[in-house]
Design a protein around this motif. Structure first.
Motif, short mmCIF file in Angstrom:
data_model
loop_
_atom_site.label_atom_id
_atom_site.label_comp_id
_atom_site.label_asym_id
_atom_site.label_seq_id
_atom_site.Cartn_x
_atom_site.Cartn_y
_atom_site.Cartn_z
N GLY A 1 0.80 -1.22 0.00
CA GLY A 1 0.00 0.00 0.00
C GLY A 1 0.83 1.27 0.00
N GLU A 2 2.16 1.14 0.02
CA GLU A 2 3.02 2.32 0.02
C GLU A 2 3.54 2.58 -1.39
OE1 GLU A 2 5.91 2.78 3.16
OE2 GLU A 2 5.08 1.01 4.14
N ALA A 3 3.62 3.86 -1.75
CA ALA A 3 4.15 4.24 -3.06
C ALA A 3 5.66 4.28 -2.99
CB ALA A 3 3.61 5.60 -3.46
N LYS A 4 6.28 3.99 -4.12
CA LYS A 4 7.74 4.03 -4.21
C LYS A 4 8.22 5.47 -4.00
CE LYS A 4 11.16 3.65 -7.72
NZ LYS A 4 11.41 3.28 -9.08
N PRO A 5 9.24 5.68 -3.16
CA PRO A 5 9.73 7.04 -2.94
C PRO A 5 10.41 7.58 -4.19
CG PRO A 5 11.04 5.45 -1.71
CD PRO A 5 9.91 4.70 -2.34
N PRO A 6 10.43 8.90 -4.36
CA PRO A 6 11.07 9.48 -5.54
C PRO A 6 12.58 9.25 -5.52
CG PRO A 6 10.40 11.20 -4.02
CD PRO A 6 9.86 9.92 -3.49
N THR A 7 13.16 9.08 -6.70
CA THR A 7 14.59 8.81 -6.78
C THR A 7 15.44 10.07 -6.74
OG1 THR A 7 14.49 8.85 -9.19
CG2 THR A 7 14.26 6.70 -8.11
N ARG A 8 14.90 11.20 -7.10
CA ARG A 8 15.61 12.49 -7.12
C ARG A 8 16.70 12.56 -8.18
NH1 ARG A 8 11.94 14.61 -3.54
NH2 ARG A 8 11.97 13.50 -1.60
N TRP A 9 16.60 11.73 -9.22
CA TRP A 9 17.61 11.73 -10.28
C TRP A 9 17.75 13.09 -10.97
CZ3 TRP A 9 21.67 9.05 -11.30
CH2 TRP A 9 21.76 7.72 -10.94
N PRO A 10 16.67 13.73 -11.42
CA PRO A 10 16.85 15.00 -12.14
C PRO A 10 17.55 16.06 -11.30
CG PRO A 10 14.62 14.17 -12.45
CD PRO A 10 15.26 13.31 -11.42
N LEU A 11 17.16 16.19 -10.05
CA LEU A 11 17.79 17.18 -9.18
C LEU A 11 19.26 16.83 -8.94
CD1 LEU A 11 17.39 19.72 -7.48
CD2 LEU A 11 16.67 18.25 -5.59
N SER A 12 19.57 15.56 -8.79
CA SER A 12 20.95 15.14 -8.59
C SER A 12 21.82 15.49 -9.79
CB SER A 12 21.01 13.64 -8.32
OG SER A 12 20.30 13.30 -7.17
N ILE A 13 21.29 15.29 -10.98
CA ILE A 13 22.05 15.60 -12.19
C ILE A 13 22.26 17.11 -12.33
CG2 ILE A 13 21.96 15.51 -14.72
CD1 ILE A 13 20.56 12.76 -14.36
N VAL A 14 21.24 17.90 -12.01
CA VAL A 14 21.37 19.36 -12.08
C VAL A 14 22.42 19.84 -11.07
CG1 VAL A 14 20.17 21.53 -11.60
CG2 VAL A 14 19.08 19.79 -13.00
N VAL A 15 22.38 19.31 -9.86
CA VAL A 15 23.39 19.69 -8.86
C VAL A 15 24.77 19.28 -9.33
CG1 VAL A 15 24.20 19.22 -6.50
CG2 VAL A 15 21.79 19.67 -6.92
N PHE A 16 24.90 18.10 -9.90
CA PHE A 16 26.19 17.63 -10.40
C PHE A 16 26.74 18.54 -11.49
CE2 PHE A 16 28.76 15.06 -13.29
CZ PHE A 16 29.70 14.52 -12.42
N LEU A 17 25.89 18.94 -12.42
CA LEU A 17 26.36 19.72 -13.57
C LEU A 17 26.50 21.22 -13.29
CD1 LEU A 17 24.31 18.03 -16.43
CD2 LEU A 17 26.73 17.72 -15.90
N LEU A 18 25.62 21.79 -12.49
CA LEU A 18 25.59 23.25 -12.35
C LEU A 18 26.13 23.79 -11.03
CD1 LEU A 18 22.09 23.98 -13.90
CD2 LEU A 18 24.32 24.03 -15.02
N PHE A 19 26.04 23.02 -9.96
CA PHE A 19 26.35 23.60 -8.66
C PHE A 19 27.64 23.05 -8.06
CE2 PHE A 19 21.77 24.32 -9.08
CZ PHE A 19 21.76 25.69 -8.92
N TRP A 20 27.60 21.85 -7.56
CA TRP A 20 28.76 21.31 -6.87
C TRP A 20 28.85 19.84 -7.22
CZ3 TRP A 20 32.18 24.46 -4.91
CH2 TRP A 20 33.18 23.97 -4.09
N PHE A 21 29.81 19.49 -8.09
CA PHE A 21 29.82 18.15 -8.68
C PHE A 21 30.07 17.05 -7.65
CE2 PHE A 21 34.27 19.22 -8.88
CZ PHE A 21 34.92 18.02 -8.67
N ILE A 22 30.85 17.30 -6.60
CA ILE A 22 31.12 16.24 -5.62
C ILE A 22 29.83 15.87 -4.88
CG2 ILE A 22 32.34 15.69 -3.48
CD1 ILE A 22 34.63 17.44 -4.53
#
Length: 117
Positions: free
Chosen positions: A42-63
């Protein structure tokens, strides 16, 4: 009296030298792997946060973006293995690392722009 059965030499060659069948009977259904359900208990799968992780990697702080991508990948892996609590924790950790990465990255870019003027 013994029950009548097939003679050792009879048949279409489906038995081996020991008299055992080589293959399962045709009425056995094949084993198929199904994808994991999107809802477990009955529980939904939690979000993976992939898009935000990629944006942070490319634009803000890659580590920090790379660390967030690691935790984003853990969400699916843990969900498939049935570790619902672990998947939720990985999603939460990915979000926190992403937010820290955005904050550190914005601070860095503000300092770079301020130093240049």
């Amino acid at each position: 009296m013994t029950a009548p059965g097939p003679s050792p030499g009879a048949g279409s060659g489906s038995t081996g030298p020991s008299g055992k069948e080589k293959y399962p009977p045709p009425d056995v259904p094949p084993v198929r792997q199904t994808p994991p359900p999107s809802h477990v208990g009955g529980e939904a799968k939690p979000p993976t946060r992939w898009p935000l992780s990629i944006v942070v990697f490319l634009l803000f702080w890659f580590i920090l973006g790379a660390i967030a991508m690691y935790y984003s990948s853990q969400v699916n892996a843990r969900w498939r293995s049935g570790d619902v609590a672990g998947a939720k924790q990985a999603s939460k950790t990915a979000l926190i690392v992403n937010l820290i990465g955005i904050g550190v990255g914005l601070l860095f870019w503000i300092l770079v722009i301020a130093a240049g003027s």
